[in-house]
Each structure stands twice: as C-alpha cells, then as structure tokens.
Scaffold this motif. Structure first.
Motif, PDB file in Angstrom:
ATOM      1  N   TYR A   1       0.889  -1.161   0.000  1.00  0.00           N
ATOM      2  CA  TYR A   1       0.000   0.000   0.000  1.00  0.00           C
ATOM      3  C   TYR A   1       0.922   1.205   0.000  1.00  0.00           C
ATOM      4  CZ  TYR A   1      -4.067   2.912   0.815  1.00  0.00           C
ATOM      5  OH  TYR A   1      -5.061   3.849   0.675  1.00  0.00           O
ATOM      6  N   THR A   2       1.112   1.807  -1.160  1.00  0.00           N
ATOM      7  CA  THR A   2       2.088   2.882  -1.299  1.00  0.00           C
ATOM      8  C   THR A   2       1.406   4.221  -1.518  1.00  0.00           C
ATOM      9  OG1 THR A   2       2.298   2.593  -3.708  1.00  0.00           O
ATOM     10  CG2 THR A   2       3.776   1.294  -2.307  1.00  0.00           C
ATOM     11  N   GLY A   3       2.032   5.247  -1.003  1.00  0.00           N
ATOM     12  CA  GLY A   3       1.584   6.618  -1.220  1.00  0.00           C
ATOM     13  C   GLY A   3       2.750   7.469  -1.669  1.00  0.00           C
ATOM     14  N   ASP A   4       2.528   8.263  -2.690  1.00  0.00           N
ATOM     15  CA  ASP A   4       3.557   9.144  -3.241  1.00  0.00           C
ATOM     16  C   ASP A   4       2.961  10.551  -3.285  1.00  0.00           C
ATOM     17  OD1 ASP A   4       5.634  10.351  -4.534  1.00  0.00           O
ATOM     18  OD2 ASP A   4       5.672   9.007  -6.258  1.00  0.00           O
ATOM     19  N   GLN A   5       3.432  11.434  -2.381  1.00  0.00           N
ATOM     20  CA  GLN A   5       2.830  12.751  -2.231  1.00  0.00           C
ATOM     21  C   GLN A   5       3.812  13.878  -2.519  1.00  0.00           C
ATOM     22  OE1 GLN A   5       0.837  13.544   1.443  1.00  0.00           O
ATOM     23  NE2 GLN A   5      -0.777  12.051   1.102  1.00  0.00           N
ATOM     24  N   MET A   6       3.259  14.951  -3.042  1.00  0.00           N
ATOM     25  CA  MET A   6       3.963  16.227  -3.166  1.00  0.00           C
ATOM     26  C   MET A   6       2.993  17.309  -2.745  1.00  0.00           C
ATOM     27  SD  MET A   6       4.321  19.311  -4.847  1.00  0.00           S
ATOM     28  CE  MET A   6       3.341  19.097  -6.326  1.00  0.00           C
ATOM     29  N   ARG A   7       3.502  18.297  -1.995  1.00  0.00           N
ATOM     30  CA  ARG A   7       2.632  19.362  -1.514  1.00  0.00           C
ATOM     31  C   ARG A   7       3.422  20.649  -1.414  1.00  0.00           C
ATOM     32  NH1 ARG A   7      -0.795  19.142   4.195  1.00  0.00           N
ATOM     33  NH2 ARG A   7      -2.193  20.917   3.767  1.00  0.00           N
ATOM     34  N   THR A   8       2.803  21.734  -1.851  1.00  0.00           N
ATOM     35  CA  THR A   8       3.426  23.043  -1.704  1.00  0.00           C
ATOM     36  C   THR A   8       2.341  24.070  -1.411  1.00  0.00           C
ATOM     37  OG1 THR A   8       4.910  24.654  -2.746  1.00  0.00           O
ATOM     38  CG2 THR A   8       3.273  23.621  -4.160  1.00  0.00           C
ATOM     39  N   GLY A   9       2.735  25.152  -0.757  1.00  0.00           N
ATOM     40  CA  GLY A   9       1.752  26.167  -0.428  1.00  0.00           C
ATOM     41  C   GLY A   9       2.379  27.395   0.190  1.00  0.00           C
ATOM     42  N   ASN A  10       1.531  28.372   0.456  1.00  0.00           N
ATOM     43  CA  ASN A  10       1.980  29.621   1.065  1.00  0.00           C
ATOM     44  C   ASN A  10       0.823  30.230   1.851  1.00  0.00           C
ATOM     45  OD1 ASN A  10       1.903  32.853   0.697  1.00  0.00           O
ATOM     46  ND2 ASN A  10       4.016  32.184   0.974  1.00  0.00           N
ATOM     47  N   VAL A  11       1.155  30.786   3.024  1.00  0.00           N
ATOM     48  CA  VAL A  11       0.204  31.582   3.785  1.00  0.00           C
ATOM     49  C   VAL A  11       0.865  32.920   4.090  1.00  0.00           C
ATOM     50  CG1 VAL A  11       0.914  30.499   5.971  1.00  0.00           C
ATOM     51  CG2 VAL A  11      -1.274  31.695   5.823  1.00  0.00           C
ATOM     52  N   THR A  12       0.183  34.008   3.737  1.00  0.00           N
ATOM     53  CA  THR A  12       0.728  35.353   3.890  1.00  0.00           C
ATOM     54  C   THR A  12      -0.302  36.226   4.583  1.00  0.00           C
ATOM     55  OG1 THR A  12       2.116  35.180   1.923  1.00  0.00           O
ATOM     56  CG2 THR A  12       1.579  37.394   2.674  1.00  0.00           C
TER      57      THR A  12
END
Length: 769
Positions: free
Chosen positions: A368-379
């Motif tokens: 059971y594999t998961g491959d994640q990428m996440r990016t973001g910004n809070v200003t």
C-alpha cells in the motif's frame, strides 16, 4: 502519507522529580493575533519553574507548551506525541517505548488524530488526503525549541483543514550565535543505540546568516516479537535577522526510516495470546505472517521558509512558503494465484507469472504505497490602528497524492524483492499492465482567506473577532478498469470566531471564545474499489462536510510560586464522518456514512507548584462527557446509538509529575492515568483504564570538567510495565450482533487495539564542543 500507510508511536544519592509537560503559551499568530501588548503586563517574582514551564499567558483560549529545557531531559527517542502525554486532554497510545514504530495515536478531548492540525515552523505536517500526521517523521527532539498544544482550536492563519481537535505546533531551535558542536550517544534496552550530532556555524562571514545542521541514527529491536526499527534523520535551519525584529529563515527536515507496525489484536486475540500476539520470527513456505513482510519503509522531506518583516511602525508582513515530498509503503503478507484474478471489474483471462508459485499460488508482499507532493503559502498583513490590531491574509495549497495497492514477489527465504513497492518492480499482468487492487491519483487544491480584528477596549479588556473562508477542491482519477474514471468534490466553509480576554489583576485572567471548524471527507471516500470484479467500496462525492462549533471558558492564575489554569469546553458536531458497512444488492460493502451529530463537554485543569528553587510539582486532569446524538444508519437500518459514549473518549484522565534541578543533579517523575475507553459506537466493547510511569535521573558535569555542557542522564520509560491495551486502533460500529431500530439484525465485527508498550531504560551522554 495516507492514513492507511501506517507511518500507521512509544516508547543514588538523591531522588529526583520531573514532570513531563505542560504549559501555557500562544503563538504570535493566534486567531485575532492577541499579544502581550494588548493586555496588562503581568510580572511575578518567586520560584521559577526549573524548566521554564507555564510561561505568562494572555491567549484567549486553552494552550500548553513544553520547552527545550524540558525536552532535553527526556528520553532522546521520544516523538512529539509522547512528549505531550501529560498535558490536559492528551490521550497518547504508544505501542513502542521509543516512539519509532508507526503504531501510535493521539486524541485530544476525545477527538482523533485526523482532527488535530500539526505544524512545524508554520508548515502543515498532516497528510493531505487523510489528515493524519505521523510523529516518528517529525524533527529530532534535540532541535525543538518548543512544542505548543492548543487543545481546542487552530489559529486563524494556520494552513490546516480539520483542526476541531486542536493544534500541535513544533518550533525549531534557532542556530547559535557562535560556532559549536553537540554530540549525543545513547544505549538502551532492546539493543537500542542512537547517535545525534549537530553543528552550528555561528555567523557565516559578514552575511548575518547563521545555520545549523544535524544528523541522527537510531536502531532498536522490537520490544515484542521479531524485527527491528531504523531511523535516519537530518534537520537544518538557516536564519538571518536584522533591524527591528525582521527575520527570514529556511528550515529543512528529512526522514528515512524502516519501521515496524506492531500487529493490533482484537479483544479475543488479546485474551488468548496477550503480548504473544506477534508476527512470526521464522519464514516457512506459504507463511504470510512473517515479520519481514510488515516493515514499513518511508522517506519524507519537509521545507518551510517563514519571513517576518516590519514594514513600518504600524504594519508587519508575515509569509510562510512550504514544500514537502513523501513516499512510503505499508506492506503486508498475502497470497496470490496465477489465475482467477481481476483488474478492477475486468477478469484477467491469461495467467500471471508468479515466481515460486506452488500449485498456482505464491506468497507475495502486498503493497500500500503513497507518493505525495505538496506546496503552499500563507501570507498575512497586520496593521496596528489605534485600539485595533487588524490582520488579513491568504492561504494557497496544492498537493498530489498517488496511491496504489500492488504486489511484489518474495524470495524462498521470505525476503521481498522490493520492500518499497515501486510500481515498475511490481507484479504485472500478462499484457504488461500493473496488477493493482487500488490505483488512483488525487489533486487537492485549497484556497483560503482570513480577516481578524483584536480590539483593546481597555488596558485589561480585549475583544477578538475573525472570519476565515476555505475552499477545498479534489480532482482525481481512478486508473482501474470500471465505470468510474474521474472524481471531483468542491467544498467551501465559512468559519467565524470570536473571543474575549480580561486581566482581572496582575495575576488573574479570564477568557472565553467561540470557534468553528470543518473537515471534508477524506479522498478515499471518492473512489470505487473492487474485489473479485465487483464493487467492494462505493465511492461518493455526496457526503456532507463535518462542521463543529466549540466554546471555551477559562481562568488563569500566575503567582510567584504557583500557576494554575482551568478551562471548561463544549463542542457540537454535525455530519460526523464514519467508515462503516452498507447493504448494496444483498452484498455488504464498505463505505463512509454521515454519522450525524455529537455533543462533547468537559473541563481541563492544570497546576504547577514551585515550593523551592529548582523544584516543581505538576498536576493535570480532565473530565470528558462525549455522547453520540443520533442513531447510525447501517445495513438498511439504524443502530440504536443515540446517547452512547463516543469512542476513544475516556471520561477521566489525570497526570502528575515533578522535576528537580540544582545545577548539578536533576531528575524527574511523570505518571498518567487514563480511564476506560469504548471501542464501538454501541458501547458493547471497551478497554480498561490504566496508568503509566516514567522516571529519569541525570548529572550536569560541566562545572566538574571544563565548563562546556556535559550531561549524563538515564531515562526509564513505562517502568511499571503494565500489561494492558493502550488504545483503540480501529473502531467498529458494534462488536456483537444488534437488532436495529427497524428490526434487522446488524452483524457485529471486532475492533482492534494497540498493545501498550513494554518498559525500557536508555542512557545518554551529551557533550558540547
């Protein structure tokens, strides 16, 4: 990583006493950004807590904190969940004394791990699709300046979704002003060994930039059953500060681990085998219970770049950009046949090739594999305008999650040919396609805005009001053959809040607040999955968002030798999301239902007493009343659950501990009691209450050597070694067969539990250079 990837933790000349945790502080970004400037300045004299605990607090909500001075005296392997165990409302279930295993959980005021927001340096650590956070992946404890726990709400500018249970915030230590190095070496029970090394650069040239980088390696045998855990970890931080409070930093945290997931027994398993319920130590042909088939490898990189700029005397800018990558496998042993297989709803007519198959069947590694990428910004911008402190900002988050359930071959000795479960090395169909039970990719886009005003009505009275709007869009694709290809769910929530804080005197405060929270269904609920060519899980985008309203009313006292706080709280939920079973054409199908409402109320309290210099005594407690408001729809009928206790919600818990530190000798004691907890919504199965106890003793040797920090400490974890179930790993609707409101017999199924960790002792030598 996805929640099913169980990345899913914990594990004599003078006596010494220590507490483990606690203690009220608030981030500068609290809801309407209340700060000490907004209220009367509180100063007390007397015996300070030897760990700097219970700092002066003016937040209009419940919040606790542990500091680096406290963390550095604890067992060096403990994860963040274990470190906050004594705080009010914290229910920590650890299957491993060292905190390395993926098998652990944290609930706050009865609200689960997927309801608690987690930040590090302002960047989210929760899984993007399933909301879980995995403490064994977090930064090394030796690099943490503070761990802050807000039991009831998240800050208005926090980049999190689903924080009804509270917010856990980790802040990294700043790089030191002068060059130095630190080396820790630890040895302990179960052949545990750990090395931690950190180097601080001091100012680099004349750039004003300071940095540190650290590396740690930890290995320990499983305390029960066969197997061992390894963890390699790197933390780093670059910082430049200048002018009147301006600062910019970049924090990095990389984790590479191969961790054991201890098996979770049912009550019947526990009664029959107790701590002997383990994976097998030796492999035999056809064995799917061999320990090497259940080790979860994962690696993650987290990056956060917070910036604070003072634009003028009245206006400041705060911005945090973050990025994370993660890949991991939560494997299991299973058997696969060369014929009779399906891909989605498509029957495979040609046999698949399975090395080592006997009579057409082979033992394989299920991935059971998961491959994640996440990016973001809070200003956000903050403007001081007379008695008003106005904050406004934007949040954007983009993430992808590729989830697959595939199969990998196993050699004759039971060793997987690829423990990571990579798709290009997994078993293929005869025509070259990936043989998968699940195969999907989800893109999640979150956009939010917030506006808040903190109004200093008088020097002692402040009123806060704020509003946050959040839009969350999920777009996904199911790659399995079948009627479902694309999925989509678009949600928006309006989240108002308000609070009031009053300093009655220089030592006494009262506060009250009301907040709202929401959570969209996790991404798994969107997808059909198949078993034997037919639907086994029915995907839906019709589930309503969970929404909650909570209130707190609190009192604080900050005295010269005693500090205390008490907070009464109340929650009202609607559309609670619950994984359950429904009847589709006579077949029992896994699904997720709207479980209706829940009402929770209770009281948290804590006291820190400092009778003499270097001595601190701490007590905490919680009373919790959590009840289900509605009957649950199951199998075409309704379970009579109205008025039942909520699961994983002990009615009482108590913590007690103390610390001693005279500059040469230090030590601690910390105990926690948790009351009984129900594991089913029908309250027909529960685990008993239990208590744990940790001890430590150490010496500061710097004055006796060369003046540089040199510490020797011994930590004893869970010294009473209670033989107990520590928490609920998987709940069920009903453990026994129940006649529903409409007369239908609803079959029961057994919940699963965490086995409480065994005792361990670990000794550490720390030396600065």
């Amino acid at each position: 990583m996805p929640a099913m990837i169980s990345y899913d933790g914990l594990r004599s000349r003078r006596a010494a006493l220590v507490l483990t945790a606690v203690f009220l502080t608030v981030p500068a970004s609290a809801w309407a950004q209340q700060t000490t400037e907004d209220t009367a300045d509180i100063r007390v004299t007397g015996h300070r807590d030897p760990e700097g605990l219970l700092p002066d607090q003016t937040a209009p909500k419940a919040v606790s904190e542990i500091s680096a001075d406290f963390i550095v005296k604890q067992a060096p392997t403990l994860n963040a969940f274990q470190l906050v165990n004594l705080l009010p409302g914290a229910n920590v279930a650890s299957s491993d004394p060292y905190g390395l295993s993926t098998s652990s959980s944290l609930t706050l005021r009865g609200l689960g791990q997927d309801q608690i927001g987690v930040l590090m340096e302002g960047a989210p650590q929760n899984d993007i699709g399933y909301y879980y956070a995995y403490p064994s992946q977090f930064a090394d404890p030796g690099n943490l300046r503070t761990i802050t726990l807000a039991q009831g709400s998240v800050d208005i500018d926090s980049p999190t979704v689903g924080g009804a249970g509270g917010l856990l915030s980790l802040t990294l230590d700043d790089p030191k002003a002068a060059p130095q190095a630190l080396l820790d070496v630890s040895l302990g029970s179960y052949d545990a060994r750990r090395v931690f090394a950190r180097v601080d650069t001091g100012e680099i040239g004349r750039t004003g930039v300071k940095a540190f980088v650290s590396y740690s390696y930890t290995r320990a045998d499983n305390w029960r059953g066969a197997g061992f855990d390894t963890r390699r970890h790197v933390d780093a931080k670059l910082l430049r500060d200048w002018g009147d409070g301006n600062r910019a930093s970049l924090a990095l945290s990389y984790n590479n681990a191969n961790a054991s997931s201890y098996p979770s027994p049912t009550l019947a398993d526990w009664q029959a085998q107790g701590r002997g319920f383990n994976y097998d130590a030796r492999y035999t042909a056809g064995n799917t219970n061999y320990w090497r088939l259940y080790r979860a490898p994962f690696r993650n990189l987290y990056a956060s770049a917070p910036v604070h700029l003072k634009l003028n005397d009245r206006l400041t800018l705060d911005s945090t950009t973050y990025l994370q990558f993660g890949y991991g496998n939560s494997p299991y042993g299973t058997q696969l046949a060369t014929t009779g297989n399906f891909l989605g709803n498509e029957e495979l007519t040609q046999p698949i090739v399975l090395p080592g198959a006997v009579d057409g069947v082979a033992t394989v590694l299920g991935n059971y594999t998961g491959d994640q990428m996440r990016t973001g910004n809070v200003t956000k911008l903050t403007l001081q305008a007379g008695i008003h402190r106005i904050t406004g900002g934007l949040w954007f988050d983009y993430g992808t999650d590729r989830v697959t359930q595939t199969y990998t071959t196993v050699d004759p000795d039971g060793n997987p040919t690829d423990r990571w479960g990579y798709r290009d090395r997994a078993i293929q169909t005869a025509d070259g396609r990936l043989l998968a039970y699940e195969n999907q990719r989800t893109v999640t886009v979150t956009k939010g805005f917030f506006l808040a005003d903190s109004i200093a009505l008088t020097p002692r009275l402040t009123l806060d009001a704020g509003f946050k709007g959040v839009n969350l869009l999920r777009n996904g694709r199911n790659y399995l053959p079948g009627p479902q290809t694309r999925v989509r769910k678009d949600s928006f929530a309006a989240l108002p809040r308000a609070a009031v804080h009053c300093a009655l005197s220089d030592r006494q405060q009262i506060f009250a607040n009301i907040t709202t929270n929401f959570r969209t269904p996790n991404e798994f609920t969107l997808y059909d999955s198949y078993d034997g060519g037919v639907v086994s899980t029915r995907g839906t985008n019709a589930l309503k968002n969970e929404y909650s309203v909570s209130q707190e009313l609190g009192y604080r006292y900050i005295g010269p030798n005693l500090s205390a706080s008490a907070t009464a709280f109340h929650y009202k939920f609607r559309n609670r999301q619950l994984a359950t079973v429904i009847d589709v054409g006579g077949a029992q199908v896994n699904s997720t239902l709207n479980a209706g409402g829940q009402t929770t109320y209770g009281v948290d309290a804590e006291i820190d007493y400092r009778p003499a210099k270097g001595v601190s005594v701490y007590l905490s407690g919680e009373y919790l009343h959590a009840r289900i408001d509605d009957d649950l729809p199951v199998g075409g009928d309704f379970l009579p659950t109205r008025g039942k206790h909520a699961v994983s919600s002990p009615s009482v818990q108590f913590g007690a501990g103390g610390t001693y530190d005279d500059g040469h000798l230090f030590g601690s004691i910390a105990g926690k009691y948790l009351g009984p907890q129900y594991a089913t919504f029908m309250n027909d199965e529960r685990i008993a209450g239990y208590a744990t106890l940790d001890l430590s003793v150490g010496l500061h040797l710097a004055d006796w050597i060369d003046g540089k920090r040199t510490d020797l400490r011994v930590n004893a974890i869970n010294v009473t070694n209670p033989d107990v179930l520590a928490g609920v790993q998987a709940v069920s609707t009903n453990a026994r067969d129940v006649v529903g409101r409409g007369g239908i017999v609803i079959s029961g199924y057994a919940p699963a539990y965490y086995i409480g960790s065994g005792a361990a002792v670990i000794a550490t030598v720390s030396r600065s250079f």
